[in-house]
Design a protein around this motif. Structure first.
Motif, mmCIF file in Angstrom:
data_model
loop_
_atom_site.group_PDB
_atom_site.id
_atom_site.type_symbol
_atom_site.label_atom_id
_atom_site.label_comp_id
_atom_site.label_asym_id
_atom_site.label_seq_id
_atom_site.Cartn_x
_atom_site.Cartn_y
_atom_site.Cartn_z
ATOM 1 N N MET A 274 -32.732 29.050 46.808
ATOM 2 C CA MET A 274 -33.590 27.947 46.393
ATOM 3 C C MET A 274 -32.940 27.118 45.291
ATOM 4 S SD MET A 274 -37.213 29.958 46.334
ATOM 5 C CE MET A 274 -38.068 28.644 45.482
ATOM 6 N N GLU A 275 -33.580 26.015 44.972
ATOM 7 C CA GLU A 275 -33.180 25.254 43.794
ATOM 8 C C GLU A 275 -34.326 25.359 42.797
ATOM 9 O OE1 GLU A 275 -32.193 22.065 46.143
ATOM 10 O OE2 GLU A 275 -30.068 22.110 45.672
ATOM 11 N N ALA A 276 -34.095 26.123 41.761
ATOM 12 C CA ALA A 276 -35.169 26.386 40.805
ATOM 13 C C ALA A 276 -35.351 25.212 39.855
ATOM 14 C CB ALA A 276 -34.874 27.652 40.013
ATOM 15 N N LYS A 277 -34.287 24.431 39.703
ATOM 16 C CA LYS A 277 -34.362 23.222 38.871
ATOM 17 C C LYS A 277 -33.612 22.130 39.584
ATOM 18 C CE LYS A 277 -32.711 23.138 34.446
ATOM 19 N NZ LYS A 277 -32.877 23.473 33.029
ATOM 20 N N PRO A 278 -34.264 21.425 40.504
ATOM 21 C CA PRO A 278 -33.555 20.446 41.318
ATOM 22 C C PRO A 278 -32.982 19.319 40.464
ATOM 23 C CG PRO A 278 -35.898 20.553 41.891
ATOM 24 C CD PRO A 278 -35.690 21.468 40.755
ATOM 25 N N GLN A 279 -31.871 18.826 40.935
ATOM 26 C CA GLN A 279 -31.270 17.695 40.231
ATOM 27 C C GLN A 279 -32.136 16.467 40.435
ATOM 28 O OE1 GLN A 279 -27.202 16.820 41.301
ATOM 29 N NE2 GLN A 279 -27.226 14.944 40.090
ATOM 30 N N ALA A 280 -32.688 15.959 39.350
ATOM 31 C CA ALA A 280 -33.620 14.845 39.453
ATOM 32 C C ALA A 280 -33.054 13.576 38.828
ATOM 33 C CB ALA A 280 -34.939 15.211 38.773
ATOM 34 N N TYR A 391 -44.387 36.234 36.164
ATOM 35 C CA TYR A 391 -43.455 35.161 35.832
ATOM 36 C C TYR A 391 -42.075 35.708 35.510
ATOM 37 C CZ TYR A 391 -47.777 32.554 35.612
ATOM 38 O OH TYR A 391 -48.971 31.984 35.938
ATOM 39 N N SER A 392 -41.077 34.914 35.869
ATOM 40 C CA SER A 392 -39.711 35.331 35.558
ATOM 41 C C SER A 392 -38.794 34.115 35.504
ATOM 42 C CB SER A 392 -39.201 36.297 36.629
ATOM 43 O OG SER A 392 -37.847 36.613 36.381
ATOM 44 N N TRP A 393 -37.713 34.251 34.738
ATOM 45 C CA TRP A 393 -36.638 33.266 34.842
ATOM 46 C C TRP A 393 -36.068 33.333 36.248
ATOM 47 C CZ3 TRP A 393 -35.983 29.658 31.344
ATOM 48 C CH2 TRP A 393 -36.352 29.903 30.025
ATOM 49 N N PHE A 394 -35.692 32.167 36.765
ATOM 50 C CA PHE A 394 -35.192 32.134 38.139
ATOM 51 C C PHE A 394 -34.307 30.917 38.313
ATOM 52 C CE2 PHE A 394 -36.356 31.161 42.779
ATOM 53 C CZ PHE A 394 -35.368 31.999 43.259
ATOM 54 N N ASN A 395 -33.092 31.158 38.814
ATOM 55 C CA ASN A 395 -32.184 30.019 39.032
ATOM 56 C C ASN A 395 -32.039 29.666 40.509
ATOM 57 O OD1 ASN A 395 -30.578 32.008 40.062
ATOM 58 N ND2 ASN A 395 -28.947 31.832 38.556
ATOM 59 N N GLY A 396 -32.918 30.221 41.317
ATOM 60 C CA GLY A 396 -32.900 29.877 42.736
ATOM 61 C C GLY A 396 -32.123 30.861 43.587
ATOM 62 N N GLN A 397 -31.385 31.747 42.932
ATOM 63 C CA GLN A 397 -30.518 32.643 43.684
ATOM 64 C C GLN A 397 -31.126 34.041 43.827
ATOM 65 O OE1 GLN A 397 -26.297 32.280 42.708
ATOM 66 N NE2 GLN A 397 -26.164 34.495 42.924
ATOM 67 N N PHE A 398 -31.144 34.507 45.059
ATOM 68 C CA PHE A 398 -31.590 35.870 45.339
ATOM 69 C C PHE A 398 -30.389 36.715 45.738
ATOM 70 C CE2 PHE A 398 -35.542 33.568 46.560
ATOM 71 C CZ PHE A 398 -36.445 34.257 45.773
#
Lengths: 568, 238
Positions: A274-280, A391-398
């Motif tokens: 996933m993208e947890a913080k998409p480039q906006a 809740y957890s920190w997440f950078n999109g990578q599993f």
């Protein structure tokens, strides 16, 4: 003070002027207070569309063609593949496109972790594995007749199932145990008559996919309504605005593809990466237009419509809320609870207790609320509604535990470990459903094992309720080494919560996180005002205040004690 | 905050002017702007402390969101008030009152610790050009140049952290900002407690408070000062 009388007039004028300036400043700053209630409302995306017959999709509803008028669709279809053939006679590239999609391949190559994922390979914390249980599990394959996970899906173009995504669901339903095929003659499933599909009506009813099309599979992941995701279940067919502002008929009335908007039968929105913080924003910090975001980011995101500064208005409140978007995912505040639509989700699944029989027969139990609590086929469950996320920190990578990874059984094994931490700039705080499961591993190699659950053979667990045989058969089917001994271990699985977005006034309130023991109690690596103390400075600070008060008190006592003496 | 009323017979002999003939007169020591500044600042500091320690989690009588808004708005107003007052202080020459000096500081401290218990007069003789004693100057100067700026610089950094911190994910600097802001807050609270207490050490408990409300205060003036005020600033003397 002015030293000369002549300055007095000037001083007076100066005082008046300064008072005026102060007043102006006060009123200009109080603007935010007045505007502050507005900061909660009005997302960038316009949502107040009247309810239409069809839901809003990413594309304009392509209704220049009435499929019921097409001669080729007026045949007496006998099977799904026959319909597909008819579809492909016009939509010449559709089958090829579908063949390229995850909906077809059930395969996902994660380039970041190098893992081969997808339903075809993954062992999860729900039903475990597709392999060896195909005809049951592939009832949700976007095709017909995939009966062996060890091989690719059937290559014939007409093996693609067009209707499951495009037909009106009142005419079409895949049978649960026929590798994706519907039934056209009456037939029972689990002792109850199953819906007979009307292929002619179905073929003529096609449109861009509606929510119940996607939901026909995605609502029921894990073997039942709402079981797997928690934020995706059949309540999203006709959700209230409180349940989901985007999908509600009186809200956005959006179809899934309004956000998961792709083209060529490929849709953004993978949960494997996933993208947890998409480039906006672009390199110069300018907000990217919506279309650019959708092209650049492979997964659907809130930001692609709402930007990374979604709280409107130049108020202090809006600025403060927008300040959160670099560390907190939109979902964290805007989805206060999941499973809110009246459909419970499975929070715990204990396979180890499966196989109990009453009078030699399997049985099922329900809890006080009518949710399943035991099933001989599957073990013990806990279902819950209105669940506060974890809740957890997440950078999109599993990072998944694959069938080749030995696990450490000293603590619960996380089957899809989350990447990201407070110091990872691509990570944000995300909400999750944290699934608790007990499932089998090889007791010696400590690797996850395949469970052979479904089938007519006597090894299938759901036939003979014999774990040793069912696991042995699963391992043999996949050609995996097996010690012959198994044990049940605790596993966990993270499911990102991203649907069931509540109206802004139902969002999580500030103090639910900004307080001690709040929602974000377990989040590490970041100072959260209201939650955190700075132990040393607090100790020194409160100490200083106590000492000051003590000093004042002692001084006061001396003053009182010496009062009489001084009066003489 | 000096007790002037008994200065006519100084035991310490530090106040040289006591030999000359003196007059007890009510003098307007605090101009309207000064009083406005003092009281609005007081209200703002109380508001900031209340809302700030709510945000910090020490107290929670009002919701977090409300506290944040109140805190931010009050902070802006106070910063503006401070900047404007700094401007006012310099343009009106009032800054002279605030320049710290070591001269007599120790005597003043000893007076508050020992002298006033014995009924001794205040060692510092206030004049028109220097209405604060050395301890006051020291305290106010520290507040205005160290604690205040520390609070509002760290506060602005705290408030707008996402503009400078950006997406760097560096939470250590943010923690440092919080730390500095907290240090400032605790110092300010300690000052306010001490300040309020010292206010009660006048001739009566409310002597100084009254002076800061009306502006007028009993002062001991020389003949020349009385003549000057009556001639040039008749508003300032009663």
């Amino acid at each position: 003070m002015t030293d000369h009388a002549a300055f007095r007039g000037l001083g007076q004028a100066f005082r008046l002027a300064s008072a005026a300036v102060l007043l102006t400043a006060l009123t200009s700053i109080s603007g935010p207070v007045i505007g502050w209630s507005k900061a909660y409302a009005s997302p960038t995306a316009t949502a107040d569309k009247p309810s239409t017959e069809k839901q809003i999709t990413g594309k304009k509803p392509g209704e220049t063609a009435d499929h019921s008028k097409f001669e080729i669709l007026q045949q007496d279809f006998k099977s799904g593949p026959e319909v597909t053939k008819a579809c492909l006679s016009c939509h010449t590239e559709a089958a090829t496109q579908v063949h390229d999609s995850i909906h077809w391949k059930w395969e996902y190559d994660n380039e970041k972790t190098g893992q081969k994922l997808g339903k075809r390979y993954v062992i999860n914390a729900f039903c475990g594995n597709v392999a060896s249980n195909e005809a049951r599990c592939t009832s949700c394959h976007a095709g017909y007749g995939w009966t062996d996970m060890r091989k690719d899906p059937p290559a014939a173009p007409e093996a693609v199932d067009c209707l499951v995504c495009h037909a009106d669901t009142q005419y079409y339903k895949k049978f649960p145990a026929k590798a994706g095929l519907p039934i056209t003659e009456p037939m029972d499933f689990n002792g109850k008559p199953f819906k007979v599909s009307n292929l002619i009506e179905a073929a003529q009813s096609v449109s861009l996919p509606q929510r119940d099309n996607c939901g026909a599979c995605h609502y029921y992941g894990g073997g039942g309504d709402g079981v797997k995701h928690g934020d995706i279940d059949s309540s999203l067919n006709k959700p209230s605005k409180d349940l989901d502002v985007h999908m509600a008929a009186d809200g956005g009335n959006m179809a899934c593809s309004a956000c998961h908007s792709g083209s060529g039968h490929v849709w953004p929105g993978s949960r494997y990466d996933m993208e947890a913080k998409p480039q906006a924003r672009d390199d110069e910090g300018k907000k990217l237009p919506s279309f650019a975001m959708r092209r650049m980011n492979e997964t659907a995101s809130c930001e692609s419509c709402h930007t990374d500064a979604p709280h409107q208005g130049k108020t202090l409140e809006a600025i403060k809320l927008n300040n959160h978007t670099d560390t907190v995912a939109c979902q964290t505040c805007h989805i206060p609870e999941f499973a809110r639509g009246g459909v419970a989700t499975k929070m715990l699944w204990d396979w180890s207790t499966a196989g109990k029989l009453k009078d030699g027969k399997p049985f099922a139990l329900k809890d006080d609320k009518g949710h399943p609590s035991y099933d001989s086929k599957k073990g013990d469950f806990i279902y819950e509604e209105n669940v506060k996320p974890t809740y957890s920190w997440f950078n999109g990578q599993f990072t998944y535990v694959t069938d080749n990874d030995p696990v450490d059984t000293s603590k619960p094994v996380i089957l899809n470990a989350l990447g990201g931490s407070a110091n990872d700039e691509t990570a944000r705080i995300w909400p999750f459903k944290l699934m608790h499961t007990k499932q089998p591993i090889d007791a010696e190699s400590k690797k996850l094992v395949y469970m052979h659950l479904f089938g007519k053979d006597s090894d299938a667990f759901w036939k003979s309720f014999d774990w040793p045989n069912a696991i042995k058969a699963g391992q043999e089917y996949m050609g995996k080494d097996y010690s012959g001994k198994f044990e049940f271990i605790e596993t966990r699985m993270w499911w990102p919560i991203t649907h069931m977005v509540a109206p802004s006034d139902k969002a999580v309130q500030c103090e639910e996180c900004h307080s001690k023991g709040g929602r974000l109690e377990g989040i590490e690596g970041v100072y959260i005002p209201g939650r955190d103390d700075m132990p040393l400075i607090n100790w020194l600070g409160y100490g200083l205040i106590i000492l000051t008060i003590l000093g004042v008190a002692i001084h006061t006592i001396f003053r009182i004690a010496t009062r009489k003496q001084r009066q003489h | 905050m000096t007790d002037m009323t008994s200065a006519s017979s100084p035991a310490t002999g530090k106040a040289e002017s006591s030999k000359a003939k003196t007059f007890h007169r009510k003098v307007k020591n605090y101009s309207r702007y000064e009083r406005f500044w003092h009281w609005s600042q007081a209200i703002l500091i109380f508001t900031l402390a209340f809302s700030g320690f709510t945000v910090h989690g020490t107290i929670r009588f009002i919701p977090f969101a409300t506290a944040v808004m109140i805190h931010d708005i009050a902070a802006f107003v106070l910063i503006f008030l401070w900047l404007f007052t700094a401007f006012w202080t310099f343009t009106t020459g009032q800054w002279r009152h605030f320049v710290p000096t070591n001269a007599g500081l120790w005597d003043v401290i000893m007076h508050y610790l020992v002298g006033m218990m014995r009924g001794q007069p205040h060692p510092y003789k206030r004049t028109l050009s220097r209405k604060q004693n050395p301890l006051q100057s020291f305290a106010y100067f520290s507040i205005m140049t160290v604690v205040g700026p520390l609070l509002w610089l760290s506060g602005l950094a705290y408030m707008f952290y996402s503009f400078w911190e950006g997406n760097s994910g560096n939470n250590d600097i943010f923690s440092l900002v919080v730390l500095l802001h907290l240090i400032g807050a605790f110092l300010m609270v300690a000052f306010v407690i001490g300040h309020i207490y010292m206010v009660t050490t006048g001739k009566t408990l409310i002597h100084y408070t009254k002076a800061m409300i009306t502006g007028f205060e009993d002062m001991e003036l020389t003949e020349a000062e009385v003549t000057y005020l009556e001639t040039h600033e008749p508003d300032r003397i009663k």
